[in-house]
Design an enzyme around this catalytic site. Structure first.
Site, short mmCIF file in Angstrom:
data_model
loop_
_atom_site.label_atom_id
_atom_site.label_comp_id
_atom_site.label_asym_id
_atom_site.label_seq_id
_atom_site.Cartn_x
_atom_site.Cartn_y
_atom_site.Cartn_z
N SER A 59 0.96 -1.17 0.09
CA SER A 59 0.14 -0.06 -0.02
C SER A 59 0.80 1.27 -0.22
O SER A 59 0.34 2.33 -0.43
CB SER A 59 -0.96 -0.06 1.31
OG SER A 59 -0.31 0.20 2.58
N HIS A 99 0.51 4.61 7.02
CA HIS A 99 0.24 5.37 5.84
C HIS A 99 0.63 6.73 5.90
O HIS A 99 0.99 7.25 7.17
CB HIS A 99 -1.19 5.43 5.73
CG HIS A 99 -1.49 3.94 5.02
ND1 HIS A 99 -2.88 3.49 4.94
CD2 HIS A 99 -0.93 2.87 4.47
CE1 HIS A 99 -3.04 2.36 4.21
NE2 HIS A 99 -1.61 1.88 3.91
N ASP A 134 -8.38 6.33 3.91
CA ASP A 134 -8.34 5.14 4.87
C ASP A 134 -9.51 5.17 5.74
O ASP A 134 -9.69 4.35 6.83
CB ASP A 134 -7.09 5.22 5.95
CG ASP A 134 -5.83 4.69 5.21
OD1 ASP A 134 -5.86 4.39 4.27
OD2 ASP A 134 -4.79 5.33 5.88
#
Length: 196
Positions: A59, A99, A134
């Site tokens: 990701s 992230h 997200d």
């Protein structure tokens, strides 16, 4: 043949009871304790529950690839900024998600308790290689708050994380590792005693 095997097993059991084996176990336990103390010291120093993380997915490619190790801290003296890469845990997730921060909203709320102003931070993250943010991972929430952030990525060490990935994702590799370890141990034990 059977009696030779039983004699060999009996010799192995006697060897386990020997002082040399006890000394080895004491050394193994001592090394394990030192490693645990160093790990706890690293957690304390970085103020991060997970100071080292293995990248498990794609990701965050191309920046972070599967198998890379990330070193992080959780110093709270600097505010979270857009573009920063953070680790967060939310809900019942056991493994933190790594992230990039794509939005930060600071809202100042007046505190009537005489402490002045207190800030509320709303954070939105997204994987660099993902198409959407997200919010789907937040468990019904629209934003992360500061207490969900458990670390900030500081350093990348490429490729080192493949060993734990292979070890934990492929059970046969665990069995193979265990068999190789036992064979090497027995070989060294037999060579040490001068027996075949």
């Amino acid at each position: 043949m059977f009696y030779k095997l039983m004699a060999w097993v009996r010799d192995q059991i006697d060897g386990v009871k020997s002082i040399k084996m006890r000394q080895l176990m004491i050394e193994v336990v001592g090394i394990a304790m030192v490693v645990m103390m160093l790990w706890k010291a690293l957690i304390w120093y970085t103020d991060c529950e997970f100071p080292m993380n293995v990248v498990l997915s794609g990701s965050m490619e191309p920046g972070f690839k599967r198998g890379d190790i990330l070193l992080s801290n959780n110093r709270k003296d600097n505010p979270i900024r857009v573009g920063e890469i953070v680790l967060y845990k939310i809900g019942n997730h056991k493994i933190p998600i790594v992230h990039r921060v794509i939005e930060v909203h600071n809202k100042r709320i007046e505190d009537t308790g005489g402490r002045g102003y207190e800030g509320v931070v709303k954070i939105l993250t997204k994987g660099d290689n993902n198409q959407v943010d997200d919010r789907g991972l937040y468990g019904g929430q629209h934003w992360l708050q500061r207490h969900h952030i458990i670390g900030r990525v500081q350093l990348l060490v490429p490729y080192i994380g493949w060993f734990p990935i292979i070890f934990f994702e492929y059970p046969m590799m665990r069995c193979l590792f265990l068999v190789v370890f036992i064979v090497l141990y027995l070989k060294s034990f037999i060579n040490e005693n001068g027996k075949v």
